[in-house]
Scaffold this motif. Structure first.
Motif, PDB file in Angstrom:
ATOM      1  N   TYR A 116       0.896  -1.162   0.000  1.00  0.00           N
ATOM      2  CA  TYR A 116       0.000   0.000   0.000  1.00  0.00           C
ATOM      3  C   TYR A 116       0.926   1.202   0.000  1.00  0.00           C
ATOM      4  O   TYR A 116       1.585   1.467   1.000  1.00  0.00           O
ATOM      5  CB  TYR A 116      -0.890   0.017   1.238  1.00  0.00           C
ATOM      6  CG  TYR A 116      -1.945  -1.072   1.255  1.00  0.00           C
ATOM      7  CD1 TYR A 116      -3.044  -1.011   0.412  1.00  0.00           C
ATOM      8  CD2 TYR A 116      -1.835  -2.165   2.106  1.00  0.00           C
ATOM      9  CE1 TYR A 116      -4.011  -2.004   0.413  1.00  0.00           C
ATOM     10  CE2 TYR A 116      -2.801  -3.160   2.125  1.00  0.00           C
ATOM     11  CZ  TYR A 116      -3.888  -3.069   1.273  1.00  0.00           C
ATOM     12  OH  TYR A 116      -4.845  -4.052   1.280  1.00  0.00           O
ATOM     13  N   VAL A 121       3.275  -5.020   2.402  1.00  0.00           N
ATOM     14  CA  VAL A 121       2.320  -5.727   3.247  1.00  0.00           C
ATOM     15  C   VAL A 121       2.379  -7.239   3.062  1.00  0.00           C
ATOM     16  O   VAL A 121       2.310  -7.988   4.033  1.00  0.00           O
ATOM     17  CB  VAL A 121       0.893  -5.204   2.989  1.00  0.00           C
ATOM     18  CG1 VAL A 121      -0.120  -6.013   3.768  1.00  0.00           C
ATOM     19  CG2 VAL A 121       0.791  -3.729   3.386  1.00  0.00           C
ATOM     20  N   ARG A 125      -3.682 -12.852  12.765  1.00  0.00           N
ATOM     21  CA  ARG A 125      -4.118 -11.759  13.636  1.00  0.00           C
ATOM     22  C   ARG A 125      -4.614 -10.572  12.835  1.00  0.00           C
ATOM     23  O   ARG A 125      -4.448 -10.502  11.617  1.00  0.00           O
ATOM     24  CB  ARG A 125      -2.922 -11.283  14.476  1.00  0.00           C
ATOM     25  CG  ARG A 125      -2.488 -12.238  15.562  1.00  0.00           C
ATOM     26  CD  ARG A 125      -1.649 -11.451  16.578  1.00  0.00           C
ATOM     27  NE  ARG A 125      -1.093 -12.358  17.577  1.00  0.00           N
ATOM     28  CZ  ARG A 125       0.161 -12.827  17.523  1.00  0.00           C
ATOM     29  NH1 ARG A 125       0.975 -12.460  16.546  1.00  0.00           N
ATOM     30  NH2 ARG A 125       0.582 -13.638  18.465  1.00  0.00           N
ATOM     31  N   ASN A 126      -5.157  -9.595  13.546  1.00  0.00           N
ATOM     32  CA  ASN A 126      -5.513  -8.326  12.917  1.00  0.00           C
ATOM     33  C   ASN A 126      -4.314  -7.750  12.179  1.00  0.00           C
ATOM     34  O   ASN A 126      -3.219  -7.687  12.733  1.00  0.00           O
ATOM     35  CB  ASN A 126      -5.940  -7.290  13.972  1.00  0.00           C
ATOM     36  CG  ASN A 126      -7.345  -7.554  14.477  1.00  0.00           C
ATOM     37  OD1 ASN A 126      -8.165  -8.073  13.746  1.00  0.00           O
ATOM     38  ND2 ASN A 126      -7.584  -7.214  15.726  1.00  0.00           N
ATOM     39  N   GLY A 127      -4.547  -7.329  10.945  1.00  0.00           N
ATOM     40  CA  GLY A 127      -3.488  -6.666  10.204  1.00  0.00           C
ATOM     41  C   GLY A 127      -2.423  -7.599   9.671  1.00  0.00           C
ATOM     42  O   GLY A 127      -1.381  -7.156   9.178  1.00  0.00           O
ATOM     43  N   LYS A 140      -4.427 -10.866   5.660  1.00  0.00           N
ATOM     44  CA  LYS A 140      -5.396 -11.814   5.099  1.00  0.00           C
ATOM     45  C   LYS A 140      -6.265 -11.144   4.030  1.00  0.00           C
ATOM     46  O   LYS A 140      -6.410 -11.657   2.918  1.00  0.00           O
ATOM     47  CB  LYS A 140      -6.305 -12.368   6.222  1.00  0.00           C
ATOM     48  CG  LYS A 140      -5.549 -12.950   7.404  1.00  0.00           C
ATOM     49  CD  LYS A 140      -6.472 -13.486   8.474  1.00  0.00           C
ATOM     50  CE  LYS A 140      -7.332 -12.424   9.160  1.00  0.00           C
ATOM     51  NZ  LYS A 140      -6.590 -11.418   9.933  1.00  0.00           N
ATOM     52  N   SER A 141      -6.832 -10.004   4.389  1.00  0.00           N
ATOM     53  CA  SER A 141      -7.699  -9.324   3.415  1.00  0.00           C
ATOM     54  C   SER A 141      -6.903  -8.899   2.196  1.00  0.00           C
ATOM     55  O   SER A 141      -7.414  -8.926   1.073  1.00  0.00           O
ATOM     56  CB  SER A 141      -8.344  -8.098   4.052  1.00  0.00           C
ATOM     57  OG  SER A 141      -9.228  -8.484   5.071  1.00  0.00           O
ATOM     58  N   THR A 142      -5.665  -8.502   2.432  1.00  0.00           N
ATOM     59  CA  THR A 142      -4.853  -8.083   1.293  1.00  0.00           C
ATOM     60  C   THR A 142      -4.673  -9.253   0.314  1.00  0.00           C
ATOM     61  O   THR A 142      -4.735  -9.052  -0.903  1.00  0.00           O
ATOM     62  CB  THR A 142      -3.494  -7.551   1.779  1.00  0.00           C
ATOM     63  OG1 THR A 142      -3.738  -6.532   2.760  1.00  0.00           O
ATOM     64  CG2 THR A 142      -2.687  -6.977   0.641  1.00  0.00           C
ATOM     65  N   GLN A 190     -14.864  -8.515   3.440  1.00  0.00           N
ATOM     66  CA  GLN A 190     -14.909  -8.152   4.861  1.00  0.00           C
ATOM     67  C   GLN A 190     -15.808  -6.919   5.019  1.00  0.00           C
ATOM     68  O   GLN A 190     -15.739  -5.987   4.223  1.00  0.00           O
ATOM     69  CB  GLN A 190     -13.496  -7.842   5.351  1.00  0.00           C
ATOM     70  CG  GLN A 190     -13.437  -7.565   6.839  1.00  0.00           C
ATOM     71  CD  GLN A 190     -12.016  -7.603   7.376  1.00  0.00           C
ATOM     72  OE1 GLN A 190     -11.054  -7.542   6.619  1.00  0.00           O
ATOM     73  NE2 GLN A 190     -11.895  -7.720   8.685  1.00  0.00           N
ATOM     74  N   GLN A 215     -11.068 -15.114  11.937  1.00  0.00           N
ATOM     75  CA  GLN A 215     -10.395 -14.994  13.222  1.00  0.00           C
ATOM     76  C   GLN A 215     -11.003 -16.002  14.189  1.00  0.00           C
ATOM     77  O   GLN A 215     -10.474 -16.226  15.273  1.00  0.00           O
ATOM     78  CB  GLN A 215     -10.581 -13.591  13.797  1.00  0.00           C
ATOM     79  CG  GLN A 215     -10.108 -12.497  12.865  1.00  0.00           C
ATOM     80  CD  GLN A 215      -9.024 -11.644  13.474  1.00  0.00           C
ATOM     81  OE1 GLN A 215      -8.379 -12.027  14.441  1.00  0.00           O
ATOM     82  NE2 GLN A 215      -8.798 -10.483  12.889  1.00  0.00           N
TER      83      GLN A 215
HETATM   84  N1  LIG Z   1      -5.963   0.643   2.194  1.00  0.00           N
HETATM   85  C1  LIG Z   1      -4.869   0.499   2.967  1.00  0.00           C
HETATM   86  N2  LIG Z   1      -3.924   1.455   2.961  1.00  0.00           N
HETATM   87  C2  LIG Z   1      -2.810   1.337   3.724  1.00  0.00           C
HETATM   88  N3  LIG Z   1      -2.551   0.284   4.510  1.00  0.00           N
HETATM   89  C3  LIG Z   1      -3.447  -0.700   4.565  1.00  0.00           C
HETATM   90  C4  LIG Z   1      -4.661  -0.643   3.790  1.00  0.00           C
HETATM   91  N4  LIG Z   1      -5.367  -1.758   4.024  1.00  0.00           N
HETATM   92  C5  LIG Z   1      -4.640  -2.477   4.912  1.00  0.00           C
HETATM   93  N5  LIG Z   1      -3.484  -1.862   5.236  1.00  0.00           N
HETATM   94  C6  LIG Z   1      -2.455  -2.372   6.131  1.00  0.00           C
HETATM   95  O1  LIG Z   1      -1.982  -3.580   5.586  1.00  0.00           O
HETATM   96  C7  LIG Z   1      -1.785  -4.551   6.607  1.00  0.00           C
HETATM   97  C8  LIG Z   1      -2.583  -5.783   6.288  1.00  0.00           C
HETATM   98  O2  LIG Z   1      -3.957  -5.466   6.313  1.00  0.00           O
HETATM   99  P1  LIG Z   1      -5.098  -6.515   6.007  1.00  0.00           P
HETATM  100  O3  LIG Z   1      -6.359  -5.751   5.900  1.00  0.00           O
HETATM  101  O4  LIG Z   1      -4.711  -7.356   4.874  1.00  0.00           O
HETATM  102  O5  LIG Z   1      -5.110  -7.369   7.347  1.00  0.00           O
HETATM  103  P2  LIG Z   1      -6.104  -8.499   7.823  1.00  0.00           P
HETATM  104  O6  LIG Z   1      -5.274  -9.675   8.089  1.00  0.00           O
HETATM  105  O7  LIG Z   1      -7.213  -8.657   6.870  1.00  0.00           O
HETATM  106  O8  LIG Z   1      -6.642  -7.906   9.195  1.00  0.00           O
HETATM  107  P3  LIG Z   1      -8.088  -7.986   9.863  1.00  0.00           P
HETATM  108  O9  LIG Z   1      -8.180  -9.294  10.516  1.00  0.00           O
HETATM  109  O10 LIG Z   1      -8.095  -6.855  10.832  1.00  0.00           O
HETATM  110  O11 LIG Z   1      -9.096  -7.810   8.770  1.00  0.00           O
HETATM  111  C9  LIG Z   1      -2.178  -3.884   7.912  1.00  0.00           C
HETATM  112  O12 LIG Z   1      -1.018  -3.431   8.531  1.00  0.00           O
HETATM  113  C10 LIG Z   1      -3.019  -2.706   7.492  1.00  0.00           C
HETATM  114  O13 LIG Z   1      -2.852  -1.648   8.386  1.00  0.00           O
END
Ligand SMILES: Nc1ncnc2c1ncn2[C@@H]1O[C@H](COP(=O)(O)OP(=O)(O)OP(=O)(O)O)[C@@H](O)[C@H]1O
Ligand SMILES: [Mg+2]
Lengths: 239, 286
Positions: free
Chosen positions: A15, A20, A39-41, A44-46, A87, A196
């Motif tokens: 990003y 990431v 965990r959070n962040g 996974k969503s990425t 999500q 989660q």
């Molecule tokens: N649009 C964005 N711009 C900048 N950084 C981002 C963006 N989306 C996510 N991040 C960062 O990228 C990293 C991975 O985020 P991601 O959303 O993939 O995590 P996740 O595993 O899905 O978490 P969660 O369980 O909270 O959904 C995190 O550090 C987050 O802060």
């Protein structure tokens, strides 16, 4: 070993300048359910967003049923049979329930056994039928989640990506979502379930992967994961 | 009495014309978030093209449709080649469309010179009907009818068809709509083209009584802007209501308080901006 439905190889994503995903590799076998924990962040969503083309990967490769995809554009990935239950659900709030389903409709592959259409979604989620002319924004969280799943099914996908479908739902709704996922898997759909909720994931998954700060730190069977408490403790923060 | 009812018909027909102009402006602004300052240019260019075709002896409806078709092409090119690159940058879009409107104004001056052109009303729609001891020009009544018909058609398209729902889905959440396989970018181009075509159609329809002259674009654009602010961006019903309100205020204002004509036009807009910024029928952005 089942044929691969979806594979990510050494995928990197950013990003802006923040790195990431650091070379993520995942493999989803045809007809299987891969649970993706972290965990959070963790990223996974990425991973999901890269796969559907919402985030462009920088380095790495994605294959869908053995075909490698050059540049992932959302429309292209959709036409390849990949659907996302995002999500936060992200249903189209100003559209009615029925419209939410109708806009996503796509003709099924010719060999599809039971193609999805609005009626079939309503059969699976009778509550959506009752609310079909209501604005989607007025639905409860659980109903919105069902709509998001129904909407994804309307594209008649071969691979379903579900990003934290149990997030923020009451326990009995979580159980219902779990039953739906099991049913979709029973129909032969290949599924990645990001969660989660470890318990739900271990119940449903054939394979499990754990991602931590953008790297896959575990890939194996639910049994192997359960056998090794230390992995769960270290990467999922359950003590 | 007769004067007043004629004034009313004139107001309604101006309202109809304003609706054709501002419906597209409202959709483009409300749905795609593009402040299209060339919308008046689409109107004027359409009117000039129509006038040229009429001078060559073509049928009035053919001229109107051909001018609209030309604007589909021009609008499509502007959207695809230029505006597309400025997605989300409103200031850049303002500057681009304003700049293009100057370019078009100069090109029109070169091609059609500065002399106003006033095409004749189409022969089929000449004359008037006499009822209740009053005389109503058929052409003006026809404009009202066409505007209402197009309003109905657009409303059905946007609110009641799957295509319309896909456009609205793209407005709600464009990335997610694309993930669901909706070709958002094509749909938005189509919306832009429809808007441009309607403006050109209005330009030709209006030319027999507005005539076509340099500066017509700059006269029409503010009217479209007022209509859309009054009615609410993105709302077709709002555009329809706003158009008729402005049509009435314009005609009655000029007849009764010619010195205050502009105050009367802009005052309701200012009031709406203060009291109900989303417009009379606009939805609050969530
Ligand atoms: N649009 C964005 N711009 C900048 N950084 C981002 C963006 N989306 C996510 N991040 C960062 O990228 C990293 C991975 O985020 P991601 O959303 O993939 O995590 P996740 O595993 O899905 O978490 P969660 O369980 O909270 O959904 C995190 O550090 C987050 O802060
Ligand atoms: Mg996430």
């Amino acid at each position: 070993m089942a044929r691969s439905a979806l594979s990510l190889s050494n995928v990197h994503a950013y990003y802006g300048d923040s790195h990431v995903l650091h070379g993520v590799s995942l493999n989803l076998g045809e007809g299987r359910l891969l649970g993706l924990l972290g965990r959070n962040g963790a990223g996974k969503s990425t991973c999901m967003n890269v796969t559907v083309g919402l985030v462009q990967m920088r380095g790495g490769a994605i294959e869908v049923f053995g075909d490698s995809i050059g540049k992932c554009q959302p429309e292209v990935m959709s036409s390849r049979g990949i659907a996302l239950v995002p999500q936060g659900r992200r249903i189209f709030r100003s559209l009615t329930v029925r419209e939410n389903l109708a806009v996503a409709a796509r003709k099924p592959a010719r060999d599809a056994k039971a193609p999805w259409n609005v009626e079939r979604v309503f059969d699976m989620f009778p509550r959506l039928r009752e609310r079909k002319n209501q604005n989607a924004g007025s639905l409860s969280g659980g109903e919105q989640q069902m709509l998001a799943i129904g909407r994804a099914m309307m594209t008649n996908p071969r691979v379903l990506l579900m990003d934290e479908p149990s997030e923020g739902l009451a326990p009995q709704i979580v159980a219902e979502v779990g039953r739906i996922i099991a049913r979709l898997k029973g129909e032969g759909l290949s599924i990645i379930l990001v969660e989660q909720n470890i318990k739900l994931t271990l119940e449903l998954a054939d394979d499990v992967a754990i991602i931590n700060t953008g790297e896959v730190v575990f890939a194996g069977t639910p049994a192997a994961l359960q056998a090794d408490e230390s992995i769960i403790a270290q990467h999922l923060g359950v003590f | 009495m007769a004067v007043w009812s004629l004034l009313a018909v004139n107001s309604l027909s101006l309202g109809g014309l304003l609706f054709l102009l501002s419906a597209g402006f409202s959709l483009i602004f409300g749905l795609m978030r593009i402040p299209n300052l060339m919308h008046g240019s689409f109107f004027m260019l359409g009117a000039y093209l129509g006038a040229s075709l009429l001078q060559r002896g073509y049928n009035f409806w053919f001229a109107a449709l051909a001018a609209s078709a030309a604007m589909v092409v021009i609008g499509g090119l502007v959207e695809r080649l230029l505006l597309r690159r400025l997605a989300g940058q409103e200031l850049a879009q303002v500057l681009l469309t304003l700049g293009l409107s100057f370019v078009i104004a100069d090109l029109c001056l070169m091609i059609w010179t500065g002399d106003p052109i006033q095409p004749a009303t189409p022969a089929q729609l000449g004359g008037g009907v006499r009822t209740l001891g009053m005389f109503f020009p058929i052409y003006r009544l026809a404009i009202i009818g066409i505007a209402v018909a197009i309003a109905l058609g657009l409303w059905v398209l946007i609110d009641w068809t799957r295509l319309g729902a896909m456009i609205r889905a793209g407005v709600d959440d464009a990335p997610m709509a694309r993930v669901m396989g909706i070709q958002v970018s094509r749909l938005f181009t189509a919306v832009f083209c429809i808007g441009a075509a309607l403006a050109a159609f209005a330009g030709v329809m209006g030319s027999p009584f507005l005539s076509v002259y340099p500066g017509l674009d700059a006269d029409m654009l503010p009217l479209a802007l007022i209509v859309v602010i009054l009615g609410g961006a993105g709302s077709l019903l709002g555009a329809l209501v706003g158009s008729f309100i402005i049509g009435l205020l314009y005609n009655f204002g000029q007849a009764m308080f010619p010195d205050l004509a502009y105050v009367i036009l802009f005052l309701p807009m200012v009031l709406v901006l203060i009291l109900r910024p989303q417009g009379l029928l606009g939805r609050v952005q969530t």
